[in-house]
Scaffold this active site. Structure first.
Site, PDB file in Angstrom:
ATOM      1  N   GLU A  45      49.508  43.878  45.929  1.00 25.77           N
ATOM      2  CA  GLU A  45      48.473  43.196  46.726  1.00 25.77           C
ATOM      3  C   GLU A  45      48.777  41.875  47.363  1.00 25.77           C
ATOM      4  OE1 GLU A  45      45.549  41.681  43.880  1.00 25.77           O
ATOM      5  OE2 GLU A  45      43.961  42.706  45.374  1.00 25.77           O
ATOM      6  N   LYS A  80      32.578  31.526  33.000  1.00 27.18           N
ATOM      7  CA  LYS A  80      33.549  30.609  33.277  1.00 27.18           C
ATOM      8  C   LYS A  80      33.946  30.936  34.806  1.00 27.18           C
ATOM      9  CE  LYS A  80      37.578  30.103  33.855  1.00 27.18           C
ATOM     10  NZ  LYS A  80      37.983  29.544  35.219  1.00 27.18           N
ATOM     11  N   CYS A  93      38.937  42.403  47.153  1.00 31.85           N
ATOM     12  CA  CYS A  93      39.482  43.455  46.398  1.00 31.85           C
ATOM     13  C   CYS A  93      39.552  44.821  46.810  1.00 31.85           C
ATOM     14  CB  CYS A  93      39.061  43.542  45.005  1.00 31.85           C
ATOM     15  SG  CYS A  93      37.081  43.760  45.352  1.00 31.85           S
ATOM     16  N   GLU A 143      37.617  44.374  36.283  1.00 28.63           N
ATOM     17  CA  GLU A 143      37.764  44.760  37.829  1.00 28.63           C
ATOM     18  C   GLU A 143      38.864  44.035  38.032  1.00 28.63           C
ATOM     19  OE1 GLU A 143      35.776  47.154  38.796  1.00 28.63           O
ATOM     20  OE2 GLU A 143      33.828  46.944  37.608  1.00 28.63           O
TER      21      GLU A 143
HETATM   22  P1  NAD Z   1      42.831  35.514  38.373  1.00 26.70           P
HETATM   23  O1  NAD Z   1      42.979  36.396  37.674  1.00 26.70           O
HETATM   24  O2  NAD Z   1      43.963  34.455  38.728  1.00 26.70           O
HETATM   25  O3  NAD Z   1      41.841  34.545  37.938  1.00 26.70           O
HETATM   26  C1  NAD Z   1      40.464  35.071  37.661  1.00 26.70           C
HETATM   27  C2  NAD Z   1      39.646  34.336  36.546  1.00 26.70           C
HETATM   28  O4  NAD Z   1      40.452  34.418  35.379  1.00 26.70           O
HETATM   29  C3  NAD Z   1      39.570  32.834  36.970  1.00 26.70           C
HETATM   30  O5  NAD Z   1      38.243  32.465  36.475  1.00 26.70           O
HETATM   31  C4  NAD Z   1      40.592  32.387  35.844  1.00 26.70           C
HETATM   32  O6  NAD Z   1      40.377  31.054  35.611  1.00 26.70           O
HETATM   33  C5  NAD Z   1      40.611  33.195  34.825  1.00 26.70           C
HETATM   34  N1  NAD Z   1      41.744  33.441  33.922  1.00 26.70           N
HETATM   35  C6  NAD Z   1      43.160  33.103  34.296  1.00 26.70           C
HETATM   36  N2  NAD Z   1      43.871  33.015  33.311  1.00 26.70           N
HETATM   37  C7  NAD Z   1      43.035  33.562  32.130  1.00 26.70           C
HETATM   38  C8  NAD Z   1      43.562  33.687  30.844  1.00 26.70           C
HETATM   39  N3  NAD Z   1      44.659  33.846  30.310  1.00 26.70           N
HETATM   40  N4  NAD Z   1      42.234  33.900  29.989  1.00 26.70           N
HETATM   41  C9  NAD Z   1      41.042  34.041  30.360  1.00 26.70           C
HETATM   42  N5  NAD Z   1      40.820  33.649  31.704  1.00 26.70           N
HETATM   43  C10 NAD Z   1      41.538  33.572  32.426  1.00 26.70           C
HETATM   44  O7  NAD Z   1      42.284  36.129  39.532  1.00 26.70           O
HETATM   45  P2  NAD Z   1      41.980  35.206  41.180  1.00 26.70           P
HETATM   46  O8  NAD Z   1      43.300  34.987  41.898  1.00 26.70           O
HETATM   47  O9  NAD Z   1      40.587  34.377  40.811  1.00 26.70           O
HETATM   48  O10 NAD Z   1      41.216  36.604  42.012  1.00 26.70           O
HETATM   49  C11 NAD Z   1      41.778  37.316  42.685  1.00 26.70           C
HETATM   50  C12 NAD Z   1      42.038  38.558  42.327  1.00 26.70           C
HETATM   51  O11 NAD Z   1      40.765  39.300  41.629  1.00 26.70           O
HETATM   52  C13 NAD Z   1      42.683  39.703  42.971  1.00 26.70           C
HETATM   53  O12 NAD Z   1      43.777  40.526  42.155  1.00 26.70           O
HETATM   54  C14 NAD Z   1      41.595  40.612  43.338  1.00 26.70           C
HETATM   55  O13 NAD Z   1      41.881  42.098  43.826  1.00 26.70           O
HETATM   56  C15 NAD Z   1      40.793  40.619  42.141  1.00 26.70           C
HETATM   57  N6  NAD Z   1      39.474  41.078  42.475  1.00 26.70           N
HETATM   58  C16 NAD Z   1      38.811  42.180  42.165  1.00 26.70           C
HETATM   59  C17 NAD Z   1      37.667  42.681  42.091  1.00 26.70           C
HETATM   60  C18 NAD Z   1      37.212  44.148  41.769  1.00 26.70           C
HETATM   61  O14 NAD Z   1      36.098  44.225  41.561  1.00 26.70           O
HETATM   62  N7  NAD Z   1      38.194  45.066  41.490  1.00 26.70           N
HETATM   63  C19 NAD Z   1      36.685  41.916  42.848  1.00 26.70           C
HETATM   64  C20 NAD Z   1      37.221  40.620  43.228  1.00 26.70           C
HETATM   65  C21 NAD Z   1      38.542  40.201  43.056  1.00 26.70           C
END
Ligand code: NAD
Length: 510
Positions: free
Chosen positions: A389, A182, A291, A257
């Site tokens: 963050e 997804k 991240c 992550e």
């Molecule tokens: P997000 O949590 O908004 O979304 C991530 C994914 O989760 C998207 O595909 C979204 O559609 C899905 N999602 C949202 N709500 C959901 C639910 N209730 N059930 C299932 N899926 C759901 O994150 P984002 O804004 O896309 O990404 C940025 C974040 O990701 C930052 O906090 C960043 O630090 C983190 N990140 C972490 C790493 C790591 O390896 N630790 C790497 C990259 C990004």
């Protein structure tokens, strides 16, 4: 609008059981490009009905198909071909990624090679993999029977989307799982390259399925689907907590992550120029949407003023502009919602600390999600810009006087993803690194990763560690097989006159 890449698909569809398909409901959503925030393509918007179809295809491919049953060498051949196909798309992928997510083209260009490397790496690992076997001479032999876990649900974020997708797809497929991906709804376009890649590489139908859509509908249905055995999620902590709860009723395995607020700790004896270059790159590369960004810089007092001044000078010269321009260092942030979030943190920062660079939309860039490279100094530890963050090109710089204070500051946030330590004192470097509460520490280095090492965070930055064999472990069950050699020694319940020393409950290894 920035330069539109050639070969954009007409629309973005789901990929289920080897077919590109629209949503069952026919619903779509608009995808925007971040230099104008104008819609440029429609993407299928999935919900439970689409996830049901994808789960049925993935389940069938797992229960009846050849993929989980192939020899590791055979699976590896397909993974190598996927890697080759990904590499061939380097230019095309760079252009799409830059257009769709606002990443500067120079930084977007390496993404295909990094993604390809993930497939080659896990192909090599499964061919070389061995598992434990233990012998108790004359009594028992024990060995590990590794089995793919089943159908994997992979949920990915919008920062470097294709690369993040490859980081989950490669170990999941290498392990013999079938998958449903997804992708993030802000940046779905590059994922439309996967179906062609898989087909040219000969991945059997139904092994990899893609359902697009919003987190609360497509993502939520995937997490809750009873036929999906595990969830690998990368995204925000808040989302992670919701998914954690939603995995519980079905006792799904989870890997998370999550976010970060990683410190770069610079001691007075550090190589000043190297630390300066690295900390500028660490928070302004990838638009700061990274991240592991070194978004807090802790500097030892004797060099603090000099560092702040040098940092401000350089930050003011960071080139913000059209992502398609090869001289651009910071492009446009991914989406207006995210832009508003970053800008609101900049306003908060102005009341909490001293603005030394940036802090607004750059002159001449009146539309699109552009923000200057921004730096705050003298940031107190309880400031929101120190604790939370921001995920944009914004850095918080704070002085420290002692090693103890530096450690306290470094650890004084809810996150624990990465950390960077700058000092020429080797003993201090190691001891300090050991004290940091983070999943990864780089000493005198920016973020350069050996794929064999663990990747993951502690505290609110994640659950579980992936990377190298750890990723294969997550996507596998390791069944212990115990076999008696020679006589069976069982305590003889119901038989009279057995000796106390027969009470070897559990056998020889208990
Ligand atoms: P997000 O949590 O908004 O979304 C991530 C994914 O989760 C998207 O595909 C979204 O559609 C899905 N999602 C949202 N709500 C959901 C639910 N209730 N059930 C299932 N899926 C759901 O994150 P984002 O804004 O896309 O990404 C940025 C974040 O990701 C930052 O906090 C960043 O630090 C983190 N990140 C972490 C790493 C790591 O390896 N630790 C790497 C990259 C990004």
């Amino acid at each position: 609008m920035t330069k539109r890449p050639a070969n954009l698909p007409e629309r973005i569809q789901h990929y289920i059981d080897g077919q590109n398909v629209d949503s069952v409901s026919g619903e779509t959503f608009d995808v925007i490009e971040p230099t104008t925030n104008e819609a440029y393509i429609k993407c299928a918007s999935g919900d439970k009905a689409d996830v049901d179809l994808a789960a049925a295809a993935a389940r069938k491919a797992f229960d009846e198909g050849e993929w989980p049953r192939m020899l590791p060498r055979q699976r590896a051949q397909v993974l190598y071909r996927i890697a080759d196909e990904v590499s061939k798309l380097n230019e095309e992928l760079g252009a799409i990624e830059s257009f769709d997510s606002g990443l500067p083209i120079r930084q977007a260009k390496g993404q295909a090679n990094r993604a390809a490397e993930n497939f080659r790496f896990f192909a090599d690992l499964i061919v070389a993999q061995h598992d434990n076997a233990f012998k108790m001479p004359g009594r028992q032999i024990n060995y590990v029977n590794r089995k793919p876990k089943g159908v994997a649900g992979l949920i990915t974020p919008w920062n470097t989307p294709f690369m993040q997708e490859s980081w989950k797809l490669a170990p999941a497929l290498a392990s013999g799982c079938t998958v449903i991906l997804k992708p993030a709804e802000f940046t779905p376009t590059s994922a439309s390259l996967w179906p062609g890649i898989f087909e040219r590489a000969g991945l059997p139908k139904g092994v990899c399925n893609i359902v697009h859509g919003f987190g609360g509908t497509a993502g939520d249905s995937l997490v809750k689907h009873p036929d999906v055995n595990l969830i690998s999620f990368t995204g925000e902590v808040g989302t992670g907590k919701i998914i954690y709860g939603n995995c519980a009723p079905n006792m799904k395995s989870m890997s998370m992550e999550l976010g970060g607020k990683s410190p770069a700790v610079i001691f007075a004896d550090a190589d000043f120029e190297a630390a300066l270059d690295s900390t500028l790159f660490g928070v302004y590369s990838l638009n700061g949407e990274r991240c592991t960004a070194s978004s807090r810089i802790l500097v030892e007092r004797p060099i603090y003023d000099k560092f702040v001044e040098a940092y401000a000078q350089r930050a003011k010269k960071v080139v913000v502009g059209d992502p398609a321009d090869p001289t651009t260092e910071i492009g446009a942030l991914v989406h207006p919602e995210h832009y508003d979030k970053v800008m609101s943190y900049i306003e908060i920062g102005k009341s909490e600390a001293r603005l030394i660079a940036g802090g607004k939309r750059p002159e001449g860039l009146d539309k699109g999600n552009y923000v200057e490279a921004t730096a705050f100094a003298d940031v107190p530890r309880d400031a929101r810009i120190f604790q939370e963050e921001i995920f944009g090109p914004v850095v918080a710089i704070t002085p420290f006087d002692t090693e103890e204070e530096a450690l306290e500051l470094a650890n004084g946030v809810e996150y624990g993803l990465a950390a960077y330590v700058w000092t020429k004192d080797v003993t201090r470097a190691h001891n300090f690194a050991h004290g940091i509460e983070s999943g990864m520490v780089w000493i005198n280095s920016h973020n350069v990763r050996d794929l064999r090492t663990p990747f993951g965070g502690v505290k609110s930055s994640g659950l579980g560690q992936e990377g190298g064999y750890r990723s294969l472990d997550f996507y596998s069950d390791q069944q212990a097989i115990h076999l008696t050699l020679g006589d069976v020694h069982t305590t003889r319940f119901g038989a009279t006159g057995y000796a106390d020393n027969d009470l070897g409950l559990g056998g020889p290894s208990a």
